[in-house]
Design an enzyme around this catalytic site. Structure first.
Site: not given
Ligand code: IPE
Ligand code: IPE
Ligand code: MG
Length: 249
Positions: A29, A33-34, A46, A74, A76-77, A199
């Site tokens: 995760d 933000r990075w 990404h 996920s 949810e993504n 989480r």
């Molecule tokens: C968790 O990250 C899923 C993956 C790393 C693929 P998310 O950014 O989707 O999780 P939430 O929404 O903060 O719980």
């Molecule tokens: C995790 O990084 C990668 C995926 C969930 C696919 P995020 O895209 O969730 O990055 P943040 O949490 O928004 O920084």
């Molecule tokens: Mg995230």
């Protein structure tokens, strides 16, 4: 890695550890933000995240980890903006195309945990090919949780168990586990989450009941070998009791 200590003695930067987790789950995760912290678009985060998989896999092999499950997408993504979702799909396809041979030569066995629903036919074929092509490799297993949902996995398993007519009274946890995407893999010993949250986000919820949990504020693209080692050091500090009492008091 070897470094010079101040008194010029050569020492290892990563002294061997008493216990190394066999299976590590990685919630990668913090890509967005990075990128934001560097004034870049999320997609650049990404991309950097995908580039960080190879060094992490190499470090895992060096430390003696045998299974690395990475949470890449996920279910949810799917709720993210369409451009971000298609960017992530494209990145997986590109990574499989450009890295498969190298992964194979380095002895990595690729597995996939997740559903195919929603994934393009071409990407499905690429995933199936990568899994089949590397199936005899045994240096490390790279299990990619892509289009993955822990609850969905339990539902998929339950559906199949019912279809197979398994006798409810003889259904055991072992049998149930064989119906999960992670069939044949031991449960994770350690789950690492980068990006600072604490989480599970629907990751390996059946398998991780006794996993040790570790969270670091470091964003995934910046998570390196030293960070992995720190997680393993913390793992060594944990006393895993599995519901029992320490050393049969
Ligand atoms: C968790 O990250 C899923 C993956 C790393 C693929 P998310 O950014 O989707 O999780 P939430 O929404 O903060 O719980
Ligand atoms: C995790 O990084 C990668 C995926 C969930 C696919 P995020 O895209 O969730 O990055 P943040 O949490 O928004 O920084
Ligand atoms: Mg995230």
């Amino acid at each position: 890695m070897i470094r010079q200590s101040p008194d010029n003695q050569i020492e290892s930067a990563f002294p061997p550890l008493a216990r190394v987790p066999y299976h590590v789950g990685m919630i990668m995760d913090g890509n967005g933000r990075w990128a934001k912290a560097r004034g870049l678009i999320r997609h650049a985060g990404h991309r950097a995240g995908v580039d960080n998989i190879r060094p992490t896999l190499e470090a895992s092999v060096e430390f003696g980890i045998k299974v690395l499950t990475i949470y890449a997408f996920s279910t949810e993504n799917w709720s993210r903006p369409i451009e971000e979702v298609s960017g992530l799909m494209r990145l997986l396809g590109m990574a499989l195309r450009s890295r498969l041979q190298e992964l194979h030569e380095n002895g990595a066995q690729i597995r996939h945990s997740g559903r195919f629903t929603g994934i393009s036919e071409e990407l499905q074929k690429q995933i199936l090919h990568a899994v089949d092509y590397t199936k005899h490799n045994d240096r490390i297993i790279l299990n990619v949780a892509f289009n993955y949902s822990g609850r969905g996995e339990i539902l998929d398993a339950t559906r199949q168990i019912i279809k197979d007519g398994i006798d409810p009274d003889s259904l055991s946890e072992e049998t149930f586990s064989r119906y999960l995407y992670t069939e044949g893999l031991p449960d994770p010993d350690l789950i690492i989450r980068t990006g600072g949250d604490w989480r599970m986000s629907n990751f390996l919820i059946w398998q991780s009941v006794y996993a040790e949990y570790y969270s670091t504020p470091t964003y995934w693209p910046a998570f390196d070998k030293t960070e992995l080692y720190k997680a393993l050091v913390e793992f060594n500090r944990r006393e895993r009791r599995f519901g029992s009492v320490p050393d049969a008091e």
